[in-house]
Write a protein that holds these residues in place. Structure first.
Motif, PDB file in Angstrom:
ATOM      1  N   GLU A 185      12.274  74.307  91.611  1.00 51.06           N
ATOM      2  CA  GLU A 185      12.055  72.915  91.234  1.00 51.06           C
ATOM      3  C   GLU A 185      11.646  72.061  92.424  1.00 51.06           C
TER       4      GLU A 185
ATOM      5  N   TYR B 231       8.000  72.359  93.211  1.00 45.34           N
ATOM      6  CA  TYR B 231       7.185  71.593  92.267  1.00 45.34           C
ATOM      7  C   TYR B 231       7.221  70.102  92.590  1.00 45.34           C
TER       8      TYR B 231
ATOM      9  N   SER C  80       0.523  74.763  89.046  1.00 49.51           N
ATOM     10  CA  SER C  80       1.709  74.887  89.896  1.00 49.51           C
ATOM     11  C   SER C  80       2.986  74.855  89.062  1.00 49.51           C
ATOM     12  N   HIS C  81       2.965  74.120  87.970  1.00 50.98           N
ATOM     13  CA  HIS C  81       4.134  74.069  87.091  1.00 50.98           C
ATOM     14  C   HIS C  81       4.393  75.443  86.470  1.00 50.98           C
TER      15      HIS C  81
END
Length: 449
Positions: free
Chosen positions: A422, A425, A415-416
């Protein structure tokens, strides 16, 4: 265990579109001759208001109209079914066609129309008018039953319209596959944790030291998917010839003629007759089935999810439904004992070693591809982590927890790389921490009915 050959035969008949209609056609033929016989013998009182009392011309016209309309409706129903199969293949994948072919409702509908047609055809040929060179004869009871069958067929047609529009819905397809998964778990993993036998013996200690040197391979006589293994037959063969058999394949694997099925000890007893006997215990087919292959329904749910999140379809909500069903199946699975691969005879002597599945492998099949293809979708990624968090509450097995933790870590890492925002995440991280929290807590005492 049920005879696997009989089970395969039933599976083939159940997956065909000719078996139930053929049975219903035979029943309709028997019904026609029975009713005509009752009309000829006059053993049944037909002095009721609902019994047909018209003449020969009216009876011919009535049954002829019913027969003609039934064969037309049957052709229409068959065409609609073909369209439904095409939609299923394009939207859910060709592996799901087998599920649609097994739909009993469609088979009964087709059989009802064909049976009514055959019944009317057999009865109408016995009707004679005064100008036909025969004495006028109208089988009143038989004509009445034909009218009743026409009314029933109308009701079946209404059911078919509703059913055909229901079976192609994604929720219905996913639910059916999920039910197959739970049925396979109950059938292949019958024991519950805490309610089964004591821990399995370390059968590896009973394998002869010279096994690898003296054992000879048994090679497959055919090519196809291994649908089932007749464990009972293998046990009989091993006991009769005093053998130890170690299998190298499991149901669901595609076999090529000449590939190894397993090793037989002592190898000096291997001959053509024994090779054929062992091969007969391995049931091959053109496609995989869920009879002994627990991975097959999981793969089907994964396939639906992957098609849903593909760029051409872009339907993450369907993928999320698949993840929910997969998590329900795994929650069911972690509460059951995985059967030991070591099989003993009545004298507690090790006879054959099966190649089974493990939890790690099943979790890999369930999550790996969805994680890889859905890493850029925050909703799918979060639901994967939520599914793992739920599964973690159903088990305190350290190996299972390690496997779940491993997948949670990979989902977070992917997922990063896949998420550009942001905040997305951070939402994924929050779900990840919930997984870690559940894994660190003892599993609650939950039971699956």
């Amino acid at each position: 265990m049920r005879n696997v050959k009989i089970s395969k035969l039933w599976d083939q008949l159940h997956s065909s579109y000719w078996f139930i209609p053929a049975v219903m056609a035979v029943v309709a033929t028997a019904l026609a001759f029975t009713m005509l016989n009752l009309d000829r013998t006059g053993k049944v009182d037909i002095d009721y208001w609902w019994v047909y009392t018209g003449g020969a011309d009216g009876a011919r016209s009535l049954l002829g109209s019913v027969a003609g309309s039934m064969i037309s409706v049957a052709a229409t129903a068959f065409s609609i079914t073909i369209v439904a199969l095409q939609l299923a293949a394009s939207n859910f994948g060709p592996r799901l066609l087998r599920n649609f072919m097994q739909d009993t409702g469609n088979q009964v509908v087709l059989g009802t129309f064909i049976g009514t047609f055959i019944y009317c055809l057999l009865v109408v040929r016995t009707i004679h008018g005064e100008g036909d060179g025969y004495k006028q004869y109208v089988p009143q009871l038989s004509v009445t039953v034909g009218t009743l069958l026409a009314i029933i067929s109308i009701g079946v047609l209404i059911y078919f319209i509703h059913h055909a529009s229901t079976i192609i819905q994604a929720s219905h397809v996913i639910e059916n596959v999920s039910e197959e998964l739970h049925s396979a778990i109950k059938r292949l993993f019958p024991e519950r944790i805490g309610h089964g036998e004591p821990e399995h013996r370390l059968g590896i200690e009973e394998i002869p030291m010279s096994f690898e040197k003296e054992a000879l391979p048994i090679r497959a006589n055919g090519t196809g998917y291994l649908q089932a293994i007749d464990n009972g037959e293998l046990m009989k063969i091993a006991c009769k010839h005093n053998l130890l058999i170690r299998l190298k394949v499991k149901p669901g694997k595609f076999l090529i003629q000449g590939s190894d099925l397993g090793l037989v000890f002592p190898g000096k007893k291997v001959n053509k007759k024994l090779t054929k006997q062992i091969n007969d215990a391995f049931i091959l087919g053109k496609e995989r089935t869920e009879q002994q292959d627990i991975e097959f329904p999981i793969d089907q749910l994964v396939e639906i999810a992957l098609r849903a999140i593909s760029p051409g379809i872009n339907d993450p909500f369907t993928a999320i439904r698949c993840i929910d069903r997969i998590s329900a199946g795994l929650c069911h699975l972690v509460q059951r004992d995985f059967p030991s691969p070591y099989r003993y005879d009545k004298n507690n002597k090790l006879r054959f070693i099966a190649k089974g599945v493990d939890f790690q492998g099943l979790v890999d099949r369930a999550f790996n591809q969805i994680r890889q293809y859905g890493k850029s979708d925050a909703g799918v990624t979060i639901r994967l982590l939520e599914a793992i968090a739920v599964i973690a509450t159903y088990t305190n097995n350290s190996q299972y927890q390690a496997s779940l933790r491993h997948h949670a870590d990979m989902i977070l890492q992917d997922s990063h790389e896949g998420l550009s925002q942001e905040q997305d995440y951070k939402d994924v991280e929050e779900s990840y921490y919930q997984v870690i929290k559940n894994l660190n807590n003892d599993a609650t005492n939950k039971d699956w009915d």
